[in-house]
Design an enzyme around this catalytic site. Structure first.
Site, short mmCIF file in Angstrom:
data_model
loop_
_atom_site.label_atom_id
_atom_site.label_comp_id
_atom_site.label_asym_id
_atom_site.label_seq_id
_atom_site.Cartn_x
_atom_site.Cartn_y
_atom_site.Cartn_z
N LYS A 1 -20.50 6.98 -18.65
CA LYS A 1 -21.79 7.60 -19.00
C LYS A 1 -22.24 8.51 -17.87
O LYS A 1 -23.08 8.15 -17.04
CB LYS A 1 -22.82 6.50 -19.31
CG LYS A 1 -24.01 6.98 -20.14
CD LYS A 1 -24.75 5.81 -20.74
CE LYS A 1 -26.06 6.20 -21.39
NZ LYS A 1 -25.94 7.11 -22.52
N ARG B 1 -21.93 21.20 0.14
CA ARG B 1 -21.15 21.40 -1.07
C ARG B 1 -19.65 21.45 -0.77
O ARG B 1 -19.18 22.27 0.03
CB ARG B 1 -21.56 22.70 -1.78
CG ARG B 1 -20.85 22.89 -3.12
CD ARG B 1 -21.36 24.09 -3.89
NE ARG B 1 -20.71 24.17 -5.20
CZ ARG B 1 -19.53 24.76 -5.41
NH1 ARG B 1 -18.89 25.35 -4.42
NH2 ARG B 1 -19.01 24.78 -6.63
N GLU C 1 -18.02 10.66 -32.28
CA GLU C 1 -19.36 10.05 -32.24
C GLU C 1 -20.40 11.16 -32.37
O GLU C 1 -20.06 12.33 -32.44
CB GLU C 1 -19.57 9.27 -30.94
CG GLU C 1 -19.45 10.12 -29.70
CD GLU C 1 -19.56 9.34 -28.39
OE1 GLU C 1 -20.20 8.27 -28.37
OE2 GLU C 1 -19.01 9.83 -27.39
N ARG D 1 -22.45 -1.87 -18.18
CA ARG D 1 -21.86 -0.55 -18.41
C ARG D 1 -22.12 0.38 -17.22
O ARG D 1 -21.25 1.16 -16.82
CB ARG D 1 -22.41 0.08 -19.70
CG ARG D 1 -21.72 1.39 -20.04
CD ARG D 1 -22.11 1.92 -21.39
NE ARG D 1 -23.54 2.25 -21.44
CZ ARG D 1 -24.18 2.58 -22.56
NH1 ARG D 1 -23.54 2.60 -23.71
NH2 ARG D 1 -25.46 2.87 -22.53
N1 PDD Z 1 -27.33 8.15 -25.45
N2 PDD Z 1 -22.67 8.04 -27.46
C1 PDD Z 1 -23.21 8.92 -26.60
C2 PDD Z 1 -22.46 10.15 -26.27
C3 PDD Z 1 -24.48 8.65 -26.01
O1 PDD Z 1 -25.02 9.52 -25.15
C4 PDD Z 1 -25.16 7.45 -26.37
C5 PDD Z 1 -26.50 7.10 -25.77
C6 PDD Z 1 -24.55 6.57 -27.29
C7 PDD Z 1 -25.19 5.27 -27.70
O2 PDD Z 1 -25.16 4.32 -26.64
P1 PDD Z 1 -26.29 3.21 -26.51
O3 PDD Z 1 -26.30 2.46 -27.79
O4 PDD Z 1 -25.81 2.38 -25.38
O5 PDD Z 1 -27.59 3.92 -26.27
C8 PDD Z 1 -23.31 6.89 -27.80
C9 PDD Z 1 -28.57 7.88 -24.78
C10 PDD Z 1 -29.57 7.20 -25.63
C11 PDD Z 1 -29.09 9.17 -24.14
O6 PDD Z 1 -28.29 9.82 -23.51
O7 PDD Z 1 -30.28 9.48 -24.26
#
Ligand code: PDD
Length: 283
Positions: free
Chosen positions: A147, A99, A179, A51
């Protein structure tokens, strides 16, 4: 004091610095991963790295992860911090440059750092009582599948949840759940199906979600990846979230209404145990 990793070196946490020109700081131009660690070993390492590489590619951040011995490096970080249970945070930004909205020239080195956070993942008291959540409009950007460190809206919604006296917040478009602020949202329908949102640009493809779908299917549970509404979640038999740091965590209340009998669901707790077993079986 922790030992952290930054740009090729292990240093004491108060000696790790980034430039004020770092694009992660100025433009949220950075991606990250959170790995969980149990018994001193990383859970679902390969899926997290995959990912991370996808996030880098989607952002066109030119950084070759295969040039670093990440398994060795993260193992060293775990060892230096004597981490048995907790998380590792890993961030890669497009690097530092004066910047400018335009990206810096090719060859600008990425800024890379990682640190550990010790915490109890298995014996989390919230698993006994379940989470209470509220819903709020999903006003994040449109590429939630990447992410990025652009987490301000999620952070603000967690603060709203705290102010409302509950544990967290599920984000909705219209009345459809996308979510949680930092977890994927799941329900168990009255006929025992596991429902979680289908993948796309609207949610993060959670690594825990992916593992759990496999675990559920292997144990004979029908999994439906599709949109579901607040009303369907409130009327569900059970509800829960998945994330690297929470594993499988029961949700017992949504916008003031109890889910099921208002206690952590039977299937949810069985899935939590199965996920922990899956985690312990690695390494
Ligand atoms: N967060 N959705 C969002 C928006 C997230 O930030 C996360 C994870 C998940 C779950 O993904 P995973 O199972 O791969 O952890 C779903 C992490 C834990 C964080 O930002 O701390």
């Amino acid at each position: 004091m922790r030992t952290v990793y930054i740009n090729g070196q292990f240093v004491a946490e108060d000696a790790a610095h980034v430039s004020i020109f770092d694009r992660g700081l100025l433009f949220a131009d950075a991606v990250y991963e959170v790995f969980s660690v149990l018994d001193g070993r990383i859970i679902d390492y390969a899926a997290h790295m995959m990912r991370l590489e996808r996030s880098l590619a989607e952002m066109t951040i030119d950084h070759d992860c295969s040039a670093t011995d990440w398994p060795g490096l993260l193992a060293a970080l775990i060892e230096r911090n004597a981490l048995t249970e907790g998380t590792i945070y890993l961030q890669i930004s497009r690097g530092a440059a004066d910047r400018d909205f335009l990206f810096p020239k090719a060859g600008t080195p990425a800024t890379v750092f990682a640190f550990t956070q010790a915490r109890a993942l298995v014996f989390n008291p919230m698993a006994e009582r379940g989470m209470r959540i509220i819903t709020r409009p999903d006003r994040r950007w449109g590429r939630r599948d990447i992410k990025t460190v652009q987490l301000l809206y999620a952070s603000m919604m967690k603060m709203e949840a705290k102010a409302a006296g509950v544990d967290d917040c599920w984000l909705v478009e219209g009345d459809v759940i996308t979510e949680g602020t930092s977890q994927n949202a799941c329900i168990i329908t009255p006929n025992g199906h596991l429902v979680t949102r289908d993948l796309g640009h609207h949610i993060l493809p959670g690594v825990t979600r992916l593992s759990l779908i496999d675990i559920a299917r292997a144990s004979g549970i029908t999994v439906e990846e599709r949109p579901f509404t607040i009303a369907e979640a409130q009327g569900a038999a059970e509800a829960f979230v998945t994330s690297a740091s929470l594993f499988v965590m029961p949700v017992v209340e949504i916008d003031g209404l109890s889910v099921g009998d208002g206690r952590p669901g039977f299937e949810t707790m069985a899935l939590r145990r199965a996920y922990i077993e899956h985690a312990r079986a690695q390494g």
